[in-house]
Design a protein around this motif. Structure first.
Motif, PDB file in Angstrom:
ATOM      1  N   UNK A 224       2.546 -24.890 -14.227  1.00 26.33           N
ATOM      2  CA  UNK A 224       3.753 -25.191 -14.986  1.00 26.33           C
ATOM      3  C   UNK A 224       3.477 -25.354 -16.465  1.00 26.33           C
ATOM      4  N   UNK A 225       4.518 -25.677 -17.216  1.00 22.05           N
ATOM      5  CA  UNK A 225       4.398 -25.832 -18.664  1.00 22.05           C
ATOM      6  C   UNK A 225       3.921 -27.237 -19.020  1.00 22.05           C
ATOM      7  N   UNK A 226       3.179 -27.320 -20.117  1.00 20.50           N
ATOM      8  CA  UNK A 226       2.664 -28.608 -20.590  1.00 20.50           C
ATOM      9  C   UNK A 226       2.624 -28.618 -22.115  1.00 20.50           C
ATOM     10  N   UNK A 227       2.607 -29.828 -22.646  1.00 20.98           N
ATOM     11  CA  UNK A 227       2.318 -30.050 -24.052  1.00 20.98           C
ATOM     12  C   UNK A 227       1.107 -30.962 -24.144  1.00 20.98           C
ATOM     13  N   UNK A 228       0.740 -31.308 -25.347  1.00 22.51           N
ATOM     14  CA  UNK A 228      -0.408 -32.198 -25.536  1.00 22.51           C
ATOM     15  C   UNK A 228      -0.190 -33.532 -24.836  1.00 22.51           C
ATOM     16  N   UNK A 229       1.044 -34.037 -24.872  1.00 22.41           N
ATOM     17  CA  UNK A 229       1.337 -35.325 -24.233  1.00 22.41           C
ATOM     18  C   UNK A 229       1.030 -35.281 -22.745  1.00 22.41           C
ATOM     19  N   UNK A 233      -1.811 -37.376 -20.608  1.00 20.45           N
ATOM     20  CA  UNK A 233      -1.437 -38.190 -19.451  1.00 20.45           C
ATOM     21  C   UNK A 233      -2.313 -37.852 -18.248  1.00 20.45           C
ATOM     22  N   UNK A 234      -2.642 -36.576 -18.103  1.00 17.04           N
ATOM     23  CA  UNK A 234      -3.490 -36.134 -16.999  1.00 17.04           C
ATOM     24  C   UNK A 234      -4.966 -36.429 -17.255  1.00 17.04           C
ATOM     25  N   UNK A 235      -5.301 -36.795 -18.492  1.00 15.46           N
ATOM     26  CA  UNK A 235      -6.687 -37.090 -18.830  1.00 15.46           C
ATOM     27  C   UNK A 235      -7.559 -35.868 -19.015  1.00 15.46           C
ATOM     28  N   UNK A 276      -9.210 -26.992 -15.078  1.00 16.20           N
ATOM     29  CA  UNK A 276      -7.920 -26.702 -15.698  1.00 16.20           C
ATOM     30  C   UNK A 276      -8.113 -25.849 -16.948  1.00 16.20           C
ATOM     31  N   UNK A 277      -7.148 -24.958 -17.185  1.00 16.43           N
ATOM     32  CA  UNK A 277      -7.119 -24.147 -18.396  1.00 16.43           C
ATOM     33  C   UNK A 277      -5.664 -24.007 -18.838  1.00 16.43           C
TER      34      UNK A 277
END
Length: 283
Positions: A224-229, A233-235, A276-277
């Motif tokens: 899915x989509x993500x931002x820096x935040x 949060x995921x570490x 993760x990438x």
């Protein structure tokens, strides 16, 4: 100040002060629902701004064209801006509305009813498939209430494919179609994996088209989509952003990367080493 505007300002301030906390997003959407139910002109004016805040640009533009009367220069400027955003962004990248408990349960039930896509494990959450009134799948001819919300890469303009015709490859074969625009791969080509990704995996919503990542001699799973935040949060922000910078694509994206924003991250995870990438795309 009218009460609609006062509440909008209060909720918007809370949203920014709490860094987009889900409960604040829910409050904004609840206000939008409330304002949409009234015919009060002042409420509709506030609703236009609220739609824009939620990145529902098509909704904002349509409503503004309904209520604008003898526009002055300021209103014409706003109308032009909303029209441009409606054409380029639409409502596709709206701030996601957090699901209620019963909605989460229903979505999980929907997901369990779908075929499993190893490279795209939750196409309901990512928006690749949507639920709605029954429509006929152009591939198998059967009705389905869950269908593909994107257009495959083929000559014909094919809409509303059912999940099963994508999963079993029937749609790709019938329409000489692929569902993924581009993918990276290192080493010897694997025809079976290419078939599974390009012809039997739903694509994802993006600015410039899919770019699928790979790892450990296999394609990764799109999450899915993500931002820096979200990455923080995921570490995993430090590792993921460093790896992306090494690609020498967009540089120094940390301060500008927002989930579903004009510069957006697309999160992948290796099926084997679980690393993760991200891929980054811009409008």
């Amino acid at each position: 100040m009218n009460p609609y505007l006062q509440e909008y300002i209060t909720l918007t301030r809370e949203y920014h002060a709490q860094d987009g906390k889900p409960s604040c997003v829910v409050a904004l959407y609840d206000l939008a629902d409330e304002l949409a139910m009234t015919d009060d002109l002042e409420a509709k004016k506030v609703l236009v701004d609220l739609y824009e805040q939620l990145a529902l640009y098509t909704s904002a533009y349509r409503l503004f064209t309904e209520i604008i009367d003898k526009p002055n220069r300021k209103q014409l400027k706003k109308l032009t801006r909303l029209q441009e955003m409606s054409q380029s962004h639409g409502d596709r990248f709206a701030l996601p509305r957090p699901l209620k408990k019963e909605e989460k349960k229903h979505r999980q039930e929907l997901l369990q009813s779908l075929p499993h896509f190893i490279y795209h494990p939750d196409p309901i959450a990512t928006g690749a498939f949507v639920e709605g009134e029954a429509k006929v799948c152009p591939s198998c001819g059967k009705e389905s209430t869950i269908y593909y919300d994107l257009i495959p890469y083929c000559i014909d303009n094919i809409e509303n494919l059912c999940p099963f015709c994508i999963a079993n490859g029937l749609a790709a074969k019938k329409f000489d179609a692929e569902f993924i625009q581009d993918a990276e791969w290192q080493g010897e080509v694997d025809p079976e994996k290419n078939q599974l990704l390009f012809c039997q995996t739903p694509g994802y919503i993006s600015w410039q088209g899919e770019h699928w990542l790979s790892c450990c001699q296999d394609y990764c799973a799109y999450l899915g989509t993500v931002g820096t935040k979200e990455l923080k949060t995921m570490g995993i922000a430090e590792q993921v952003l460093a790896d992306y910078e090494a690609r020498e694509e967009y540089q120094e994206v940390e301060d500008y990367l927002f989930k579903d924003g004009p510069i957006c991250g697309y999160l992948f995870r290796c099926l084997h080493c679980q690393k993760y990438q991200i891929w980054v795309d811009a409008d």
